[in-house]
Design a protein around this motif. Sequence first.
Motif, PDB file in Angstrom:
ATOM      1  N   GLU A 192      30.367  -8.300  18.801  1.00 51.68           N
ATOM      2  CA  GLU A 192      29.600  -7.278  19.520  1.00 51.68           C
ATOM      3  C   GLU A 192      28.099  -7.550  19.426  1.00 51.68           C
ATOM      4  N   LEU A 193      27.637  -7.934  18.257  1.00 46.85           N
ATOM      5  CA  LEU A 193      26.209  -8.243  18.098  1.00 46.85           C
ATOM      6  C   LEU A 193      25.810  -9.444  18.945  1.00 46.85           C
ATOM      7  N   ARG A 194      26.651 -10.475  18.958  1.00 46.82           N
ATOM      8  CA  ARG A 194      26.340 -11.644  19.788  1.00 46.82           C
ATOM      9  C   ARG A 194      26.280 -11.268  21.266  1.00 46.82           C
ATOM     10  N   THR A 228      17.735  -9.912  16.625  1.00 54.86           N
ATOM     11  CA  THR A 228      17.781  -9.837  15.168  1.00 54.86           C
ATOM     12  C   THR A 228      18.810 -10.840  14.667  1.00 54.86           C
ATOM     13  N   ARG A 229      18.552 -11.363  13.489  1.00 57.00           N
ATOM     14  CA  ARG A 229      19.441 -12.362  12.896  1.00 57.00           C
ATOM     15  C   ARG A 229      20.233 -11.715  11.761  1.00 57.00           C
ATOM     16  N   PHE A 230      21.565 -11.727  11.888  1.00 55.20           N
ATOM     17  CA  PHE A 230      22.450 -11.086  10.932  1.00 55.20           C
ATOM     18  C   PHE A 230      23.298 -12.140  10.234  1.00 55.20           C
ATOM     19  N   LEU A 231      23.271 -12.140   8.899  1.00 55.07           N
ATOM     20  CA  LEU A 231      24.106 -13.037   8.101  1.00 55.07           C
ATOM     21  C   LEU A 231      25.226 -12.210   7.468  1.00 55.07           C
ATOM     22  N   PHE A 232      26.482 -12.533   7.802  1.00 53.73           N
ATOM     23  CA  PHE A 232      27.645 -11.852   7.246  1.00 53.73           C
ATOM     24  C   PHE A 232      28.107 -12.598   6.000  1.00 53.73           C
ATOM     25  N   ALA A 259      31.784  -1.461  17.967  1.00 54.39           N
ATOM     26  CA  ALA A 259      30.590  -1.139  18.749  1.00 54.39           C
ATOM     27  C   ALA A 259      29.680  -0.181  17.996  1.00 54.39           C
ATOM     28  N   ALA A 260      30.272   0.830  17.339  1.00 62.36           N
ATOM     29  CA  ALA A 260      29.458   1.767  16.570  1.00 62.36           C
ATOM     30  C   ALA A 260      28.812   1.077  15.383  1.00 62.36           C
ATOM     31  N   ALA A 261      29.540   0.165  14.723  1.00 64.07           N
ATOM     32  CA  ALA A 261      28.964  -0.571  13.597  1.00 64.07           C
ATOM     33  C   ALA A 261      27.789  -1.424  14.060  1.00 64.07           C
ATOM     34  N   ALA A 262      27.948  -2.081  15.214  1.00 64.43           N
ATOM     35  CA  ALA A 262      26.856  -2.902  15.738  1.00 64.43           C
ATOM     36  C   ALA A 262      25.624  -2.058  16.058  1.00 64.43           C
ATOM     37  N   THR A 263      25.842  -0.876  16.597  1.00 62.06           N
ATOM     38  CA  THR A 263      24.710   0.009  16.886  1.00 62.06           C
ATOM     39  C   THR A 263      23.998   0.427  15.609  1.00 62.06           C
ATOM     40  N   CYS A 264      24.761   0.737  14.572  1.00 60.52           N
ATOM     41  CA  CYS A 264      24.148   1.083  13.283  1.00 60.52           C
ATOM     42  C   CYS A 264      23.287  -0.073  12.769  1.00 60.52           C
ATOM     43  N   GLY A 277      33.037 -20.514  18.118  1.00 54.72           N
ATOM     44  CA  GLY A 277      31.583 -20.500  18.220  1.00 54.72           C
ATOM     45  C   GLY A 277      30.870 -19.994  16.986  1.00 54.72           C
ATOM     46  N   ALA A 278      31.621 -19.626  15.963  1.00 52.81           N
ATOM     47  CA  ALA A 278      30.992 -19.038  14.776  1.00 52.81           C
ATOM     48  C   ALA A 278      30.312 -20.110  13.938  1.00 52.81           C
ATOM     49  N   ARG A 279      29.150 -19.783  13.426  1.00 54.40           N
ATOM     50  CA  ARG A 279      28.446 -20.657  12.491  1.00 54.40           C
ATOM     51  C   ARG A 279      28.755 -20.181  11.080  1.00 54.40           C
TER      52      ARG A 279
END
Length: 395
Positions: free
Chosen positions: A24-26, A2-6, A377-382, A48-50
């Motif tokens: 965590e998502l990466r 999945t692609r996530f834009l912050f 980790a919990a936020a990434a799981t959500c 490494g962040a875009r």
Amino acid sequence: MTRFLFVVPPLVGHVNPLVGVAAELRARGHATAWAGLPELVGPLAGPGARVLRCAVAAGDAAPPRPPELRGPAALKFLWADFLVPLAEAMAPGVARAVARFEPDVLVVDQQALAGALVAERLGLPWVTTASTSAEFTGALDGMPLVAAWIEGLLAELRGRLAGPDRTADPRFSPYLTLAFTTPELAGPLAAPAGPVRFVGPSVTARPAAGAFPWEWLDPDRATVLVSLGTVNTDAGTQFLTACREALRERAGRLQAVIADPGGVLGPPAGDADVLVLPSVPQLDLLPRTAAVVCHAGHNTVCEALWHGVPLVVAPIRDDQPVVAGQVVAAGAGVRVRFGRTGADRLGRAVDAVLDDPAHRAAARRIGGSFRAAGGAAAAATCLEQLRTPAVRRAR
């Protein structure tokens, strides 16, 4: 994948909690990118962040705020002079970032209103991240006129950026709000516009704040850390001066580290009792700290409590009085008045949190709830759990 834009505002304290979530998502194989200021986000998010640039108001910086502003006046300044102009300025950049990165989900800081409104206009799912719990704990219940005024600002902004037929509150995603706290600190939850998940603080390593003289710390004395954050230097001279005086008077039992990014106490200096530096490695220092004196900024409060450290809180404005109230209600600290507290009162407050074991016990209890909540980790799981047909990319 999945692609996530912050989508983040130009505020360090609002970027830091999301750095660990993005990492965590990466690590789980997802793609991430940021919409914000590269010169601010890049050093925090890592090499490494875009980062896709979004212009912000007032020359890529938060507007200076008169230090005397407090209460409703400070809140009105925050909305009218910062948050709304910031949303207007960021919206074109957010739209360009969406076009370039093609995210499945936008992860939007609660003060980056443009992210939510652009997502709504484009039909994309978005998740709110709340670096403070003030917005969903009824902070405005006692100020109905201010609350109505903010609603009016949001309605006008929504009409300009999302469209006149849109109705979502950009402070609360209809899909999910991730709250970087727990009920043990935040207390009862008011009724926000969408579901809320408490994930606890996202505490992750940060870039080094510069050399720190670890050998200076005396293991036979308690260490007290004093910090007003990075955006309150204009208001801190009197308070930091009082802190230095109060803590030096207690040199027989403690030593103090004072973060003074604005240099209001003069050139960086240290003796055997008080060390004054422009920046300190806060996360590394907290495990060796017995108490924290701060402005009740949400990140500093949560990081202290994560390590079981009680607090003396002196809120200045914005959400800080709410967070200070949470600390006191939870039993994890003592509150003093920022502008009207001298060395004597500060000293007594520090004595209270050091001498009463109930404050440290409460801090440890809240810290335990933070760790159990799961953090990044919990936020990434959500966020991963949003991968359903109902919230896939609408194109």
